[in-house]
Design a protein around this motif. Structure first.
Motif, PDB file in Angstrom:
ATOM      1  N   ALA A 172       0.830  -1.213   0.000  1.00 42.15           N
ATOM      2  CA  ALA A 172       0.000   0.000   0.000  1.00 42.15           C
ATOM      3  C   ALA A 172       0.865   1.263   0.000  1.00 42.15           C
ATOM      4  O   ALA A 172       0.463   2.300  -0.514  1.00 42.15           O
ATOM      5  CB  ALA A 172      -0.931  -0.013   1.202  1.00 42.15           C
ATOM      6  N   THR A 173       2.064   1.145   0.548  1.00 40.58           N
ATOM      7  CA  THR A 173       2.981   2.295   0.611  1.00 40.58           C
ATOM      8  C   THR A 173       3.533   2.658  -0.772  1.00 40.58           C
ATOM      9  O   THR A 173       4.166   3.695  -0.932  1.00 40.58           O
ATOM     10  CB  THR A 173       4.181   1.971   1.522  1.00 40.58           C
ATOM     11  N   GLY A 174       3.321   1.744  -1.734  1.00 43.72           N
ATOM     12  CA  GLY A 174       3.870   1.971  -3.064  1.00 43.72           C
ATOM     13  C   GLY A 174       5.149   1.188  -3.301  1.00 43.72           C
ATOM     14  O   GLY A 174       5.600   1.044  -4.424  1.00 43.72           O
ATOM     15  N   HIS A 175       5.741   0.681  -2.216  1.00 42.56           N
ATOM     16  CA  HIS A 175       6.963  -0.123  -2.342  1.00 42.56           C
ATOM     17  C   HIS A 175       6.614  -1.418  -3.074  1.00 42.56           C
ATOM     18  O   HIS A 175       5.636  -2.074  -2.753  1.00 42.56           O
ATOM     19  CB  HIS A 175       7.535  -0.432  -0.954  1.00 42.56           C
ATOM     20  N   GLU A 176       7.425  -1.767  -4.065  1.00 40.90           N
ATOM     21  CA  GLU A 176       7.191  -3.023  -4.768  1.00 40.90           C
ATOM     22  C   GLU A 176       8.503  -3.662  -5.165  1.00 40.90           C
ATOM     23  O   GLU A 176       9.557  -3.024  -5.155  1.00 40.90           O
ATOM     24  CB  GLU A 176       6.291  -2.814  -5.987  1.00 40.90           C
ATOM     25  N   GLY A 177       8.430  -4.921  -5.501  1.00 38.76           N
ATOM     26  CA  GLY A 177       9.634  -5.628  -5.905  1.00 38.76           C
ATOM     27  C   GLY A 177       9.342  -7.081  -6.190  1.00 38.76           C
ATOM     28  O   GLY A 177       8.185  -7.501  -6.229  1.00 38.76           O
ATOM     29  N   ASP A 178      10.402  -7.842  -6.380  1.00 35.95           N
ATOM     30  CA  ASP A 178      10.285  -9.269  -6.648  1.00 35.95           C
ATOM     31  C   ASP A 178      11.009 -10.034  -5.554  1.00 35.95           C
ATOM     32  O   ASP A 178      11.996  -9.553  -5.001  1.00 35.95           O
ATOM     33  CB  ASP A 178      10.909  -9.603  -8.005  1.00 35.95           C
ATOM     34  N   ALA A 179      10.505 -11.217  -5.272  1.00 29.67           N
ATOM     35  CA  ALA A 179      11.112 -12.063  -4.240  1.00 29.67           C
ATOM     36  C   ALA A 179      10.880 -13.522  -4.618  1.00 29.67           C
ATOM     37  O   ALA A 179       9.941 -13.834  -5.358  1.00 29.67           O
ATOM     38  CB  ALA A 179      10.489 -11.759  -2.876  1.00 29.67           C
ATOM     39  N   PRO A 180      11.723 -14.411  -4.105  1.00 28.60           N
ATOM     40  CA  PRO A 180      11.488 -15.832  -4.371  1.00 28.60           C
ATOM     41  C   PRO A 180      10.256 -16.317  -3.600  1.00 28.60           C
ATOM     42  O   PRO A 180       9.966 -15.803  -2.515  1.00 28.60           O
ATOM     43  CB  PRO A 180      12.759 -16.513  -3.863  1.00 28.60           C
ATOM     44  N   LEU A 181       9.543 -17.284  -4.148  1.00 31.75           N
ATOM     45  CA  LEU A 181       8.392 -17.859  -3.448  1.00 31.75           C
ATOM     46  C   LEU A 181       8.845 -18.544  -2.161  1.00 31.75           C
ATOM     47  O   LEU A 181       8.214 -18.416  -1.116  1.00 31.75           O
ATOM     48  CB  LEU A 181       7.676 -18.871  -4.341  1.00 31.75           C
ATOM     49  N   VAL A 182       9.930 -19.274  -2.250  1.00 30.87           N
ATOM     50  CA  VAL A 182      10.553 -19.927  -1.084  1.00 30.87           C
ATOM     51  C   VAL A 182      12.056 -19.963  -1.340  1.00 30.87           C
ATOM     52  O   VAL A 182      12.507 -19.776  -2.469  1.00 30.87           O
ATOM     53  CB  VAL A 182      10.044 -21.380  -0.864  1.00 30.87           C
ATOM     54  N   GLY A 183      12.805 -20.210  -0.287  1.00 29.25           N
ATOM     55  CA  GLY A 183      14.249 -20.306  -0.460  1.00 29.25           C
ATOM     56  C   GLY A 183      14.941 -20.708   0.820  1.00 29.25           C
ATOM     57  O   GLY A 183      14.311 -20.914   1.854  1.00 29.25           O
ATOM     58  N   PHE A 184      16.266 -20.788   0.726  1.00 28.54           N
ATOM     59  CA  PHE A 184      17.069 -21.103   1.909  1.00 28.54           C
ATOM     60  C   PHE A 184      18.464 -20.535   1.737  1.00 28.54           C
ATOM     61  O   PHE A 184      18.876 -20.186   0.637  1.00 28.54           O
ATOM     62  CB  PHE A 184      17.113 -22.617   2.168  1.00 28.54           C
ATOM     63  N   SER A 185      19.172 -20.454   2.844  1.00 25.59           N
ATOM     64  CA  SER A 185      20.554 -20.014   2.810  1.00 25.59           C
ATOM     65  C   SER A 185      21.345 -20.725   3.905  1.00 25.59           C
ATOM     66  O   SER A 185      20.996 -20.624   5.083  1.00 25.59           O
ATOM     67  CB  SER A 185      20.643 -18.502   3.021  1.00 25.59           C
ATOM     68  N   PRO A 186      22.390 -21.451   3.516  1.00 26.25           N
ATOM     69  CA  PRO A 186      23.233 -22.119   4.518  1.00 26.25           C
ATOM     70  C   PRO A 186      24.217 -21.116   5.128  1.00 26.25           C
ATOM     71  O   PRO A 186      25.334 -20.975   4.666  1.00 26.25           O
ATOM     72  CB  PRO A 186      23.944 -23.211   3.709  1.00 26.25           C
ATOM     73  N   ARG A 187      23.767 -20.398   6.135  1.00 26.96           N
ATOM     74  CA  ARG A 187      24.605 -19.366   6.750  1.00 26.96           C
ATOM     75  C   ARG A 187      25.542 -19.985   7.782  1.00 26.96           C
ATOM     76  O   ARG A 187      25.369 -21.125   8.182  1.00 26.96           O
ATOM     77  CB  ARG A 187      23.718 -18.292   7.369  1.00 26.96           C
ATOM     78  N   LYS A 188      26.523 -19.193   8.239  1.00 25.40           N
ATOM     79  CA  LYS A 188      27.510 -19.704   9.197  1.00 25.40           C
ATOM     80  C   LYS A 188      26.874 -20.247  10.478  1.00 25.40           C
ATOM     81  O   LYS A 188      27.179 -21.339  10.916  1.00 25.40           O
ATOM     82  CB  LYS A 188      28.514 -18.608   9.549  1.00 25.40           C
ATOM     83  N   ALA A 189      25.997 -19.457  11.090  1.00 29.92           N
ATOM     84  CA  ALA A 189      25.420 -19.864  12.371  1.00 29.92           C
ATOM     85  C   ALA A 189      24.339 -20.935  12.193  1.00 29.92           C
ATOM     86  O   ALA A 189      24.394 -21.992  12.806  1.00 29.92           O
ATOM     87  CB  ALA A 189      24.834 -18.652  13.086  1.00 29.92           C
ATOM     88  N   LYS A 190      23.367 -20.660  11.357  1.00 31.80           N
ATOM     89  CA  LYS A 190      22.254 -21.592  11.153  1.00 31.80           C
ATOM     90  C   LYS A 190      21.844 -21.573   9.689  1.00 31.80           C
ATOM     91  O   LYS A 190      22.259 -20.705   8.932  1.00 31.80           O
ATOM     92  CB  LYS A 190      21.044 -21.168  12.007  1.00 31.80           C
ATOM     93  N   ILE A 191      20.998 -22.512   9.326  1.00 31.79           N
ATOM     94  CA  ILE A 191      20.431 -22.518   7.982  1.00 31.79           C
ATOM     95  C   ILE A 191      19.136 -21.721   8.045  1.00 31.79           C
ATOM     96  O   ILE A 191      18.274 -21.999   8.875  1.00 31.79           O
ATOM     97  CB  ILE A 191      20.166 -23.956   7.499  1.00 31.79           C
ATOM     98  N   SER A 192      19.013 -20.716   7.175  1.00 36.14           N
ATOM     99  CA  SER A 192      17.799 -19.904   7.110  1.00 36.14           C
ATOM    100  C   SER A 192      16.880 -20.464   6.043  1.00 36.14           C
ATOM    101  O   SER A 192      17.314 -20.730   4.921  1.00 36.14           O
ATOM    102  CB  SER A 192      18.135 -18.457   6.735  1.00 36.14           C
ATOM    103  N   LEU A 193      15.616 -20.637   6.416  1.00 34.09           N
ATOM    104  CA  LEU A 193      14.599 -21.089   5.469  1.00 34.09           C
ATOM    105  C   LEU A 193      13.615 -19.942   5.278  1.00 34.09           C
ATOM    106  O   LEU A 193      13.170 -19.335   6.249  1.00 34.09           O
ATOM    107  CB  LEU A 193      13.867 -22.319   6.014  1.00 34.09           C
ATOM    108  N   TYR A 194      13.287 -19.662   4.042  1.00 37.52           N
ATOM    109  CA  TYR A 194      12.393 -18.544   3.739  1.00 37.52           C
ATOM    110  C   TYR A 194      11.050 -19.057   3.245  1.00 37.52           C
ATOM    111  O   TYR A 194      10.971 -19.673   2.180  1.00 37.52           O
ATOM    112  CB  TYR A 194      13.027 -17.618   2.685  1.00 37.52           C
TER     113      TYR A 194
END
Length: 141
Positions: free
Chosen positions: A62-84
């Motif tokens: 609603a603010t007008g901000h727009e963009g693209d993003a993955p539907l789902v994803g993950f990242s094997p980071r140093k501390a933990k694995i992030s799931l999106y």
């Protein structure tokens, strides 16, 4: 103007996974790559420098901000694995109660290793997220 840093790009997913220091995280990243690819039917793409995403959607707030993003994803980071996964869907919370050992942030679900969670629940979270986002942000073509 705000510039989105996490954009889909042509960087190699395999090269990124190979750059992961921890052998166990690298192994889990390959397993997650298979699970996400098989579950979504989308090819893996790099988003920014460290997120492996599947599919994409275009959002507009609603603010007008727009963009693209993955539907789902993950990242094997140093501390933990992030799931999106998508936030804002009540089914997500129900599934997370059955997921196994994890913590949650604002938008991410964090796990130490794949062995800590139920892979069938992971697949359900992936599917739920894809359906939820595709309904919330239908293609405007």
């Amino acid at each position: 103007m705000y510039e989105v840093k996490t954009k889909e790009n042509d960087n190699s997913v395999i090269e990124f996974i190979e750059s992961v220091d921890s052998p166990k995280k690298k192994e889990d990243a390959y397993k997650l790559l298979d699970i996400f690819t098989e579950t979504t039917g989308y090819p893996a793409k790099m988003w920014g420098t460290s997120i492996i995403g599947f599919g994409s959607y275009h959002y507009k707030y609603a603010t007008g901000h727009e963009g693209d993003a993955p539907l789902v994803g993950f990242s094997p980071r140093k501390a933990k694995i992030s799931l999106y996964f998508a936030t804002g869907d009540t089914k997500r919370e129900e599934l997370l109660q059955k997921f196994g050992k994890h913590t949650t942030g604002k938008a991410c679900v964090y796990i130490n290793k794949l062995a800590d969670v139920d892979v069938e629940v992971l697949k359900a979270l992936i599917n739920q997220s894809v359906v939820f986002l595709q309904e919330m942000y239908p293609d405007e073509e």
